[in-house]
Design an enzyme around this catalytic site. Structure first.
Site, PDB file in Angstrom:
ATOM      1  N   LYS A  84       0.882  -1.185   0.000  1.00  0.00           N
ATOM      2  CA  LYS A  84       0.000   0.000   0.000  1.00  0.00           C
ATOM      3  C   LYS A  84       0.915   1.230   0.000  1.00  0.00           C
ATOM      4  O   LYS A  84       1.435   1.632   1.031  1.00  0.00           O
ATOM      5  CB  LYS A  84      -0.873  -0.019   1.266  1.00  0.00           C
ATOM      6  CG  LYS A  84      -2.227   0.643   1.145  1.00  0.00           C
ATOM      7  CD  LYS A  84      -2.241   2.064   0.677  1.00  0.00           C
ATOM      8  CE  LYS A  84      -2.049   3.067   1.781  1.00  0.00           C
ATOM      9  NZ  LYS A  84      -1.844   4.451   1.285  1.00  0.00           N
ATOM     10  N   GLU A 136       8.798   1.645  11.544  1.00  0.00           N
ATOM     11  CA  GLU A 136       9.880   2.604  11.241  1.00  0.00           C
ATOM     12  C   GLU A 136       9.232   3.980  11.231  1.00  0.00           C
ATOM     13  O   GLU A 136       8.540   4.333  10.275  1.00  0.00           O
ATOM     14  CB  GLU A 136      10.496   2.293   9.869  1.00  0.00           C
ATOM     15  CG  GLU A 136      11.107   0.907   9.739  1.00  0.00           C
ATOM     16  CD  GLU A 136      12.417   0.764  10.484  1.00  0.00           C
ATOM     17  OE1 GLU A 136      12.962   1.773  10.957  1.00  0.00           O
ATOM     18  OE2 GLU A 136      12.878  -0.377  10.626  1.00  0.00           O
ATOM     19  N   CYS A 184      13.829  10.848   7.315  1.00  0.00           N
ATOM     20  CA  CYS A 184      13.551  10.404   8.687  1.00  0.00           C
ATOM     21  C   CYS A 184      14.765  10.567   9.597  1.00  0.00           C
ATOM     22  O   CYS A 184      14.634  10.885  10.770  1.00  0.00           O
ATOM     23  CB  CYS A 184      13.068   8.964   8.692  1.00  0.00           C
ATOM     24  SG  CYS A 184      14.215   7.830   7.895  1.00  0.00           S
ATOM     25  N   GLU A 195       8.666  16.716  14.978  1.00  0.00           N
ATOM     26  CA  GLU A 195       9.279  16.413  13.683  1.00  0.00           C
ATOM     27  C   GLU A 195       8.646  17.324  12.638  1.00  0.00           C
ATOM     28  O   GLU A 195       7.443  17.226  12.379  1.00  0.00           O
ATOM     29  CB  GLU A 195       9.050  14.947  13.301  1.00  0.00           C
ATOM     30  CG  GLU A 195       9.773  14.591  12.016  1.00  0.00           C
ATOM     31  CD  GLU A 195       9.432  13.202  11.487  1.00  0.00           C
ATOM     32  OE1 GLU A 195       8.250  12.843  11.429  1.00  0.00           O
ATOM     33  OE2 GLU A 195      10.380  12.482  11.113  1.00  0.00           O
TER      34      GLU A 195
END
Ligand code: NAD
Length: 494
Positions: free
Chosen positions: A180, A255, A289, A387
């Site tokens: 996906k 993750e 990331c 973030e």
């Protein structure tokens, strides 16, 4: 290429490209022009079920799981060869879709091919069990078997490379896959499906369902026939996926996000630390990331380092992602642009001095945020805790080793960390004290594909990469106990 349209995106189920069972389509926009690039058919829960059923049938009835290892690996290596053959084209597609500079997407396409080759080698070398002899009585051993259907859910930053980082170990270890992809970057996932089809991989082994996270993603997570979900994305989404996976007790690999520190001590090699700090936050348009979004500078070098940072920021080439000279392109979409821009406003309100590069006037149609330094930042500020996922570096001063370790750890996340010092003992001490899954001493984010990749705290659960992906995630260990001597069986009810 940058103003062109590409074909509409379909689902890939059971070896065929098909439309979803609804009329619903999503417009996909070019981050550089904000024009429509294509439309994507959006899967319903029913479409996801079709894909999972195809994958399950391919696992239980098809040749994939029973194939000799050498034969399965020949498909994996063929996929790598085809990626290499089409690398230029894949890089163009990826830059068109994501706004990432072409010089960077070319490297990611090469890495994607290597992901398949690496896992072909890794499966052949490391996917084996152990033997546990017990005197002359038993020989116990383990074997590692594929799980069955695995669901892979991916984000929009570096989509092709990240997708292959999951697909390669999943397929190489004998599973079948339903992927996906992220809504905002659908193009390269279908290119991978075309390549896998062309490589002759049996129908149903690899499937792609485009769709909204809360619809197609959720249906995949909740489907009891799916044995595991490997997810890369935001921490809040990861929590929701773990909740939804609980009912069917599936394995999950998480993750997630990051807010990684880069620490420069007074004795560090300043030019190298600068190169690393600038690359680490401004490459991939800051949508990375493991980005060093918090940079801690020891007082002795702080002012000089900041001066040099400003010079670097002024020189970063901002522009068309298709131009090989471009270093910083536009953000993925308008929504993300608004989020990142809002954080710059918050930084000013919190008392930061904001220093930015300039976006050339002829690129105003794109979602450009210039490279930005948040000076006079302190670690507890919102802009140092959240973030932001854009080209924004918060710069924080420090005096002592103890103080910087405390600040580096005083954050929700724990993905990566970077330490710059020429005192080797201090380098190790600080790296070992930082609560992150991956640390680099005197280096930028150089990847060694054999190491465990992942984070701690809110940055994730579990590790992928190396043999960890194979033995700890994509396979199930099975213990077999064999009596080879005479052993006393308890006499019961005799
Ligand atoms: P996201 O969480 O918004 O979306 C990721 C994927 O999850 C998409 O495919 C989305 O459709 C799907 N999704 C959303 N809701 C879902 C649900 N309820 N059920 C199932 N699937 C659902 O993340 P994003 O904005 O696409 O990506 C950026 C994030 O990814 C950042 O936080 C970044 O740090 C993180 N990231 C982490 C790593 C890592 O290795 N740790 C690598 C790259 C990106």
């Amino acid at each position: 290429m940058n103003h062109c349209k590409v074909a509409d995106v379909q689902l890939y189920i059971n070896g065929e490209f098909v439309d979803a069972t609804t009329e619903e389509q999503k417009e996909n926009r070019n981050p550089y022009t904000n024009d429509i690039t294509n439309r994507t058919t959006m899967a319903t829960a029913a479409d996801v079920e079709l894909a999972v059923d195809a994958a399950e049938k391919a696992f239980h009835e098809g040749p994939w799981g029973k194939m000799k290892l050498k034969e399965r690996m020949s498909y994996i290596e063929r996929i790598a060869d085809l990626i290499d053959e089409e690398a230029e084209d894949i890089a163009l597609l990826e830059s068109l879709d994501s706004g990432l500079p072409i010089s960077q997407t070319k490297k990611m396409a090469a890495r994607a091919a290597e992901n398949f080759r690496f896992y072909s080698r890794m499966v052949q070398a490391r996917l084996h069990g152990d033997a546990y002899p017990v005197d002359q009585d038993f020989i116990n051993y383990t074997i590692y078997q594929p799980l069955g259907v695995v669901g892979l859910i991916t984000p929009w930053n570096a989509p092709f490379m990240l997708t292959t980082w999951k697909v390669a170990p999943a397929l190489a270890s004998g599973n079948t896959v339903v992927l996906k992809p992220a809504e905002l970057s659908p193009l390269s996932a279908n290119r991978l499906a075309e390549i896998i089809q062309r490589a002759g991989v049996p129908a149903g082994v690899f499937n792609v369902v485009h769709g909204y996270g809360e619809v197609a993603g959720e249906a995949l997570v909740k489907n009891a026939k799916v044995k595991a979900i490997s997810f890369t994305g935001e921490t809040t989404t990861g929590k929701e996926i773990i909740r939804n996976a609980a009912d069917s007790l599936k394995k999950t690999s998480m993750e997630l996000g990051g807010k990684s520190p880069l620490i420069v001590f007074d004795d560090a090699d300043m030019e190298q630390a600068l190169d690393a700090a600038v690359w680490g936050i401004f490459s991939f348009n800051g949508e990375r990331c493991t980005a060093n979004s918090r940079v801690f500078l020891q007082q002795g070098i702080k002012e000089k380092f900041i001066e040099k940072l400003k010079e670097r920021v002024d020189q970063i080439v901002i522009g068309d992602p298709m131009d090989t000279k471009t270093e910083l392109g536009p953000l993925i979409d308008r929504g993300h642009y608004n989020k990142v821009t809002n954080y710059i406003k918050i930084a000013k309100e919190e008392g930061c001095t904001v220093y930015q590069g300039t976006v050339p006037a002829d690129h105003k149609a794109g979602n450009f945020v210039p490279p930005t330094l948040l000076l006079d930042a302190t670690n507890e500020m919102k802009v140092c805790q959240d973030e932001i996922f854009g080209p924004i570096m918060a710069v924080i001063g420090f005096d002592t080793e103890e103080e910087v370790i405390q600040m580096a750890n005083d954050v929700e996340y724990g993905l990566a960390g970077y330490v710059w010092t020429n005192d080797i003992k201090r380098g190790h001490r600080v790296a070992q004290a930082i609560d992150s899954g991956m640390l680099w001493i005197n280096a930028q984010n150089v990847r060694d594909l054999r190491i465990p990749f992942g984070g701690m705290k809110a940055s994730g659960i579990g590790r992928e990469g190396g043999h960890f992906a194979l033995l700890e995630f994509y396979t199930e260990p099975k213990a077999i106990h064999v009596a080879i001597g005479n052993h006393a069986i308890p006499q019961f009810g005799k």
